[in-house]
Design a protein around this motif. Sequence first.
Motif, mmCIF file in Angstrom:
data_model
loop_
_atom_site.group_PDB
_atom_site.id
_atom_site.type_symbol
_atom_site.label_atom_id
_atom_site.label_comp_id
_atom_site.label_asym_id
_atom_site.label_seq_id
_atom_site.Cartn_x
_atom_site.Cartn_y
_atom_site.Cartn_z
ATOM 1 N N VAL A 10 -10.670 -13.466 0.920
ATOM 2 C CA VAL A 10 -10.789 -12.176 0.251
ATOM 3 C C VAL A 10 -11.361 -12.424 -1.139
ATOM 4 O O VAL A 10 -10.856 -13.263 -1.876
ATOM 5 N N PRO A 11 -12.436 -11.717 -1.495
ATOM 6 C CA PRO A 11 -12.981 -11.897 -2.841
ATOM 7 C C PRO A 11 -11.956 -11.489 -3.898
ATOM 8 O O PRO A 11 -11.040 -10.720 -3.619
ATOM 9 N N GLU A 12 -12.112 -12.007 -5.090
ATOM 10 C CA GLU A 12 -11.190 -11.694 -6.183
ATOM 11 C C GLU A 12 -11.326 -10.218 -6.565
ATOM 12 O O GLU A 12 -12.365 -9.790 -7.052
ATOM 13 N N ILE A 13 -10.294 -9.477 -6.270
ATOM 14 C CA ILE A 13 -10.257 -8.053 -6.587
ATOM 15 C C ILE A 13 -9.061 -7.844 -7.509
ATOM 16 O O ILE A 13 -7.938 -8.178 -7.137
ATOM 17 N N PRO A 14 -9.290 -7.341 -8.704
ATOM 18 C CA PRO A 14 -8.163 -7.135 -9.618
ATOM 19 C C PRO A 14 -7.146 -6.148 -9.049
ATOM 20 O O PRO A 14 -7.488 -5.028 -8.668
ATOM 21 N N ILE A 15 -5.897 -6.606 -8.973
ATOM 22 C CA ILE A 15 -4.782 -5.782 -8.497
ATOM 23 C C ILE A 15 -3.746 -5.786 -9.613
ATOM 24 O O ILE A 15 -3.416 -6.835 -10.169
ATOM 25 N N ARG A 28 -0.092 2.588 -13.585
ATOM 26 C CA ARG A 28 0.408 3.114 -14.855
ATOM 27 C C ARG A 28 0.407 4.649 -14.784
ATOM 28 O O ARG A 28 -0.314 5.235 -13.970
ATOM 29 N N ALA A 29 1.139 5.271 -15.663
ATOM 30 C CA ALA A 29 1.163 6.733 -15.712
ATOM 31 C C ALA A 29 -0.245 7.286 -15.892
ATOM 32 O O ALA A 29 -0.606 8.303 -15.289
ATOM 33 N N ALA A 30 -1.071 6.597 -16.676
ATOM 34 C CA ALA A 30 -2.437 7.064 -16.938
ATOM 35 C C ALA A 30 -3.330 7.028 -15.700
ATOM 36 O O ALA A 30 -4.402 7.636 -15.696
ATOM 37 N N ASP A 31 -2.897 6.347 -14.639
ATOM 38 C CA ASP A 31 -3.677 6.291 -13.392
ATOM 39 C C ASP A 31 -3.517 7.543 -12.538
ATOM 40 O O ASP A 31 -4.218 7.702 -11.536
ATOM 41 N N GLU A 32 -2.591 8.414 -12.904
ATOM 42 C CA GLU A 32 -2.276 9.556 -12.039
ATOM 43 C C GLU A 32 -3.501 10.385 -11.644
ATOM 44 O O GLU A 32 -3.674 10.670 -10.457
ATOM 45 N N PRO A 33 -4.386 10.777 -12.550
ATOM 46 C CA PRO A 33 -5.539 11.577 -12.106
ATOM 47 C C PRO A 33 -6.425 10.834 -11.098
ATOM 48 O O PRO A 33 -6.861 11.417 -10.099
ATOM 49 N N ALA A 34 -6.663 9.560 -11.339
ATOM 50 C CA ALA A 34 -7.504 8.783 -10.417
ATOM 51 C C ALA A 34 -6.827 8.621 -9.066
ATOM 52 O O ALA A 34 -7.481 8.722 -8.012
ATOM 53 N N LEU A 35 -5.526 8.386 -9.052
ATOM 54 C CA LEU A 35 -4.803 8.223 -7.786
ATOM 55 C C LEU A 35 -4.723 9.541 -7.027
ATOM 56 O O LEU A 35 -4.856 9.557 -5.795
ATOM 57 N N ALA A 36 -4.520 10.634 -7.738
ATOM 58 C CA ALA A 36 -4.487 11.946 -7.082
ATOM 59 C C ALA A 36 -5.833 12.255 -6.435
ATOM 60 O O ALA A 36 -5.896 12.741 -5.297
ATOM 61 N N LEU A 62 -12.310 -1.937 -9.176
ATOM 62 C CA LEU A 62 -13.644 -2.530 -9.107
ATOM 63 C C LEU A 62 -14.465 -1.861 -10.204
ATOM 64 O O LEU A 62 -14.485 -0.630 -10.298
ATOM 65 N N GLY A 63 -15.095 -2.654 -11.027
ATOM 66 C CA GLY A 63 -15.884 -2.094 -12.121
ATOM 67 C C GLY A 63 -15.073 -1.239 -13.066
ATOM 68 O O GLY A 63 -15.591 -0.281 -13.636
ATOM 69 N N GLY A 64 -13.786 -1.544 -13.207
ATOM 70 C CA GLY A 64 -12.918 -0.785 -14.106
ATOM 71 C C GLY A 64 -12.398 0.519 -13.534
ATOM 72 O O GLY A 64 -11.643 1.222 -14.199
ATOM 73 N N ALA A 65 -12.781 0.853 -12.303
ATOM 74 C CA ALA A 65 -12.317 2.103 -11.673
ATOM 75 C C ALA A 65 -11.280 1.793 -10.595
ATOM 76 O O ALA A 65 -11.395 0.805 -9.866
ATOM 77 N N VAL A 66 -10.278 2.662 -10.491
ATOM 78 C CA VAL A 66 -9.273 2.538 -9.429
ATOM 79 C C VAL A 66 -9.938 2.895 -8.103
ATOM 80 O O VAL A 66 -10.482 3.989 -7.952
ATOM 81 N N VAL A 67 -9.908 1.945 -7.157
ATOM 82 C CA VAL A 67 -10.555 2.168 -5.856
ATOM 83 C C VAL A 67 -9.579 2.046 -4.686
ATOM 84 O O VAL A 67 -9.978 2.215 -3.533
ATOM 85 N N GLN A 93 8.985 -1.916 2.269
ATOM 86 C CA GLN A 93 8.146 -1.161 3.208
ATOM 87 C C GLN A 93 6.910 -0.633 2.506
ATOM 88 O O GLN A 93 6.996 -0.123 1.383
ATOM 89 N N ILE A 94 5.791 -0.784 3.175
ATOM 90 C CA ILE A 94 4.550 -0.180 2.706
ATOM 91 C C ILE A 94 4.574 1.269 3.165
ATOM 92 O O ILE A 94 4.686 1.541 4.357
ATOM 93 N N GLN A 95 4.493 2.177 2.226
ATOM 94 C CA GLN A 95 4.525 3.612 2.531
ATOM 95 C C GLN A 95 3.289 4.282 1.950
ATOM 96 O O GLN A 95 3.382 5.280 1.258
ATOM 97 N N GLY A 96 2.155 3.738 2.252
ATOM 98 C CA GLY A 96 0.898 4.327 1.816
ATOM 99 C C GLY A 96 -0.094 3.263 1.407
ATOM 100 O O GLY A 96 0.262 2.314 0.705
ATOM 101 N N LEU A 97 -1.308 3.419 1.896
ATOM 102 C CA LEU A 97 -2.409 2.516 1.558
ATOM 103 C C LEU A 97 -3.677 3.352 1.631
ATOM 104 O O LEU A 97 -3.914 4.038 2.625
ATOM 105 N N ALA A 98 -4.472 3.316 0.578
ATOM 106 C CA ALA A 98 -5.724 4.079 0.563
ATOM 107 C C ALA A 98 -6.783 3.279 -0.179
ATOM 108 O O ALA A 98 -6.486 2.606 -1.170
ATOM 109 N N VAL A 99 -8.014 3.374 0.323
ATOM 110 C CA VAL A 99 -9.164 2.725 -0.315
ATOM 111 C C VAL A 99 -10.300 3.741 -0.359
ATOM 112 O O VAL A 99 -10.590 4.399 0.649
ATOM 113 N N ALA A 100 -10.930 3.850 -1.518
ATOM 114 C CA ALA A 100 -12.068 4.767 -1.684
ATOM 115 C C ALA A 100 -13.176 4.400 -0.707
ATOM 116 O O ALA A 100 -13.423 3.218 -0.443
#
Length: 165
Positions: A3-8, A12-20, A58-63, A82-89
């Motif tokens: 797996v290529p190096e992907i920042p994980i 944070r609370a500030a991620d809420e708009p991007a995650l929504a 990736l590129g500073g954006a939540v993906v 337990q994993i209770q959700g997984l999403a990828v752009a």
Amino acid sequence: MIVPEIPIREARAADEPALAELDRTTWSSLHAVMPPPEAGQPFYDERHRPEHYLVAELGGAVVGYVRLVPPTPLACNAHVRQIQGLAVAGSARGRGVARALLRAAAARARAQGAVRLTLRVLGHNAPARALYEAEGFTVEGVLPGEFLLDGAYVDDILMGRSLTG
């Protein structure tokens, strides 16, 4: 698979708009039993807190994100996560993001003292099932016809893996 190096990192609370937004744009009856999230609907609530999520960038954006939680509040079940959700752009699919998130979730679960990792996946979601199997999950149970989605009965597949081997 390498797996290529992907920042994980932890959400944070500030991620809420991007995650929504990610939650809204990736919603599909292929993997979701809840109705699609509405615009403006909060992503976090009292049961879905930032510390429950790992996010991929990736590129500073939540993906992508994975939600990792204890399956119950019971002390006798504290050794399981337990994993209770997984999403990828869509723009990040095919780049190893989901695989990196799963591996980070397993590492986080181990760090929390867990010895088992479980998840549920819909029976008709063949791509997700194949990914989970490739990452060491096995089918541990099937609830036949558990959900009625798009006019068809769909199995709920219970999968798990050891974190000690």
